[in-house]
Design a protein around this motif. Structure first.
Motif, PDB file in Angstrom:
ATOM      1  N   GLU A  47     -23.925 -10.449-100.058  1.00 35.99           N
ATOM      2  CA  GLU A  47     -22.722 -11.259 -99.942  1.00 35.99           C
ATOM      3  C   GLU A  47     -22.526 -11.440 -98.446  1.00 35.99           C
ATOM      4  O   GLU A  47     -22.649 -10.490 -97.684  1.00 35.99           O
ATOM      5  CB  GLU A  47     -21.536 -10.522-100.551  1.00 35.99           C
ATOM      6  CG  GLU A  47     -20.232 -11.251-100.436  1.00 35.99           C
ATOM      7  CD  GLU A  47     -19.075 -10.472-101.045  1.00 35.99           C
ATOM      8  OE1 GLU A  47     -17.950 -10.648-100.564  1.00 35.99           O
ATOM      9  OE2 GLU A  47     -19.305  -9.680-101.986  1.00 35.99           O
ATOM     10  N   THR A  49     -20.192 -13.418 -95.157  1.00 29.85           N
ATOM     11  CA  THR A  49     -19.020 -14.169 -94.723  1.00 29.85           C
ATOM     12  C   THR A  49     -19.350 -14.836 -93.394  1.00 29.85           C
ATOM     13  O   THR A  49     -20.082 -14.291 -92.562  1.00 29.85           O
ATOM     14  CB  THR A  49     -17.770 -13.281 -94.579  1.00 29.85           C
ATOM     15  OG1 THR A  49     -18.062 -12.221 -93.673  1.00 29.85           O
ATOM     16  CG2 THR A  49     -17.339 -12.705 -95.913  1.00 29.85           C
ATOM     17  N   GLU A  73     -16.237 -18.857-101.729  1.00 29.58           N
ATOM     18  CA  GLU A  73     -14.971 -19.294-101.136  1.00 29.58           C
ATOM     19  C   GLU A  73     -15.257 -20.150 -99.917  1.00 29.58           C
ATOM     20  O   GLU A  73     -16.253 -19.948 -99.231  1.00 29.58           O
ATOM     21  CB  GLU A  73     -14.141 -18.090-100.672  1.00 29.58           C
ATOM     22  CG  GLU A  73     -13.696 -17.175-101.780  1.00 29.58           C
ATOM     23  CD  GLU A  73     -12.997 -15.916-101.254  1.00 29.58           C
ATOM     24  OE1 GLU A  73     -12.852 -15.760-100.020  1.00 29.58           O
ATOM     25  OE2 GLU A  73     -12.626 -15.082-102.076  1.00 29.58           O
ATOM     26  N   ASN A 105     -20.633 -23.109 -91.128  1.00 24.63           N
ATOM     27  CA  ASN A 105     -19.273 -23.282 -91.624  1.00 24.63           C
ATOM     28  C   ASN A 105     -18.575 -24.281 -90.711  1.00 24.63           C
ATOM     29  O   ASN A 105     -18.102 -23.928 -89.641  1.00 24.63           O
ATOM     30  CB  ASN A 105     -18.521 -21.948 -91.647  1.00 24.63           C
ATOM     31  CG  ASN A 105     -17.120 -22.083 -92.229  1.00 24.63           C
ATOM     32  OD1 ASN A 105     -16.643 -23.176 -92.490  1.00 24.63           O
ATOM     33  ND2 ASN A 105     -16.469 -20.961 -92.435  1.00 24.63           N
ATOM     34  N   THR A 110     -12.613 -19.187 -93.471  1.00 24.29           N
ATOM     35  CA  THR A 110     -13.810 -18.358 -93.644  1.00 24.29           C
ATOM     36  C   THR A 110     -14.511 -18.727 -94.947  1.00 24.29           C
ATOM     37  O   THR A 110     -13.870 -18.945 -95.972  1.00 24.29           O
ATOM     38  CB  THR A 110     -13.422 -16.872 -93.648  1.00 24.29           C
ATOM     39  OG1 THR A 110     -12.852 -16.555 -92.379  1.00 24.29           O
ATOM     40  CG2 THR A 110     -14.619 -15.976 -93.898  1.00 24.29           C
ATOM     41  N   ARG A 112     -17.368 -17.599 -97.844  1.00 23.57           N
ATOM     42  CA  ARG A 112     -17.996 -16.405 -98.421  1.00 23.57           C
ATOM     43  C   ARG A 112     -18.975 -16.878 -99.478  1.00 23.57           C
ATOM     44  O   ARG A 112     -18.654 -17.766-100.285  1.00 23.57           O
ATOM     45  CB  ARG A 112     -16.925 -15.506 -99.030  1.00 23.57           C
ATOM     46  CG  ARG A 112     -17.414 -14.134 -99.444  1.00 23.57           C
ATOM     47  CD  ARG A 112     -16.245 -13.192 -99.742  1.00 23.57           C
ATOM     48  NE  ARG A 112     -15.480 -13.604-100.887  1.00 23.57           N
ATOM     49  CZ  ARG A 112     -15.684 -13.176-102.125  1.00 23.57           C
ATOM     50  NH1 ARG A 112     -16.624 -12.287-102.378  1.00 23.57           N
ATOM     51  NH2 ARG A 112     -14.936 -13.611-103.113  1.00 23.57           N
TER      52      ARG A 112
END
Length: 162
Positions: A47, A49, A73, A105, A110, A112
């Motif tokens: 995972e 971020t 997300e 991004n 943020t 995820r």
């Protein structure tokens, strides 16, 4: 299976929410939930971020493994070899070996996402870069390209979205 490959587990492995290995590399927090050590080298699962405005990975090509990205997300701007596209929650990018891809991004929140590597092994790239940066090296494009080369990965120069 060769002698130097980890042995696959002989029973299911439960990983609780905080279980894993956090590797912070060049502004991306990689939280490896499963590595080759857990899966007998079959795959690794993370995972990650990515802060607003951060580049996760400039366009590149893997020759030794496939990657699959699933956005949880926020939004990722994904490079697909033909340009860029924005992908939000529920989007899945499959990047089989030999295909150019990258992500960043471009949003203001943020992002995820999950990433699956098959076979495992590319998690060692992140370990190597993290160790070099921790020892004082700067995470330049040249340094990243040098480490990528150790893992059958090369930079991709192709069409980019404007």
């Amino acid at each position: 299976m060769t002698a130097d490959q980890p042995r696959p587990p002989d029973r299911p492995l439960l990983r609780r929410p905080g279980d894993g290995e956090l590797i912070d590399v060049a502004g991306v927090a990689h939280f490896f939930r499963l590595t080759g050590e857990h899966t007998g080298g079959r795959f690794a699962f993370e995972e990650f971020t990515l802060a607003p405005g951060a580049i996760g990975a400039r366009p590149h090509v893997h020759e030794g493994h496939d990657e699959y990205f699933y956005v949880l997300e926020g939004e990722l701007t994904l490079h697909t070899g033909d340009g860029e596209t924005t992908a939000g929650p529920g989007a899945l990018l499959a990047a089989p070996r030999g295909t150019p891809h990258g992500f960043r991004n471009a949003g203001d929140v943020t992002a995820r996402a999950l990433c699956l590597y098959t076979p495992a092994g590319y998690e060692d790239y992140f370990r190597d870069v993290h160790a070099a940066v921790s020892a004082g090296a700067e995470a330049t494009d040249e340094l990243l390209a040098e480490f990528r080369a150790h893992y059958q990965t090369r930079s991709y120069q192709g069409p980019l979205a404007e």
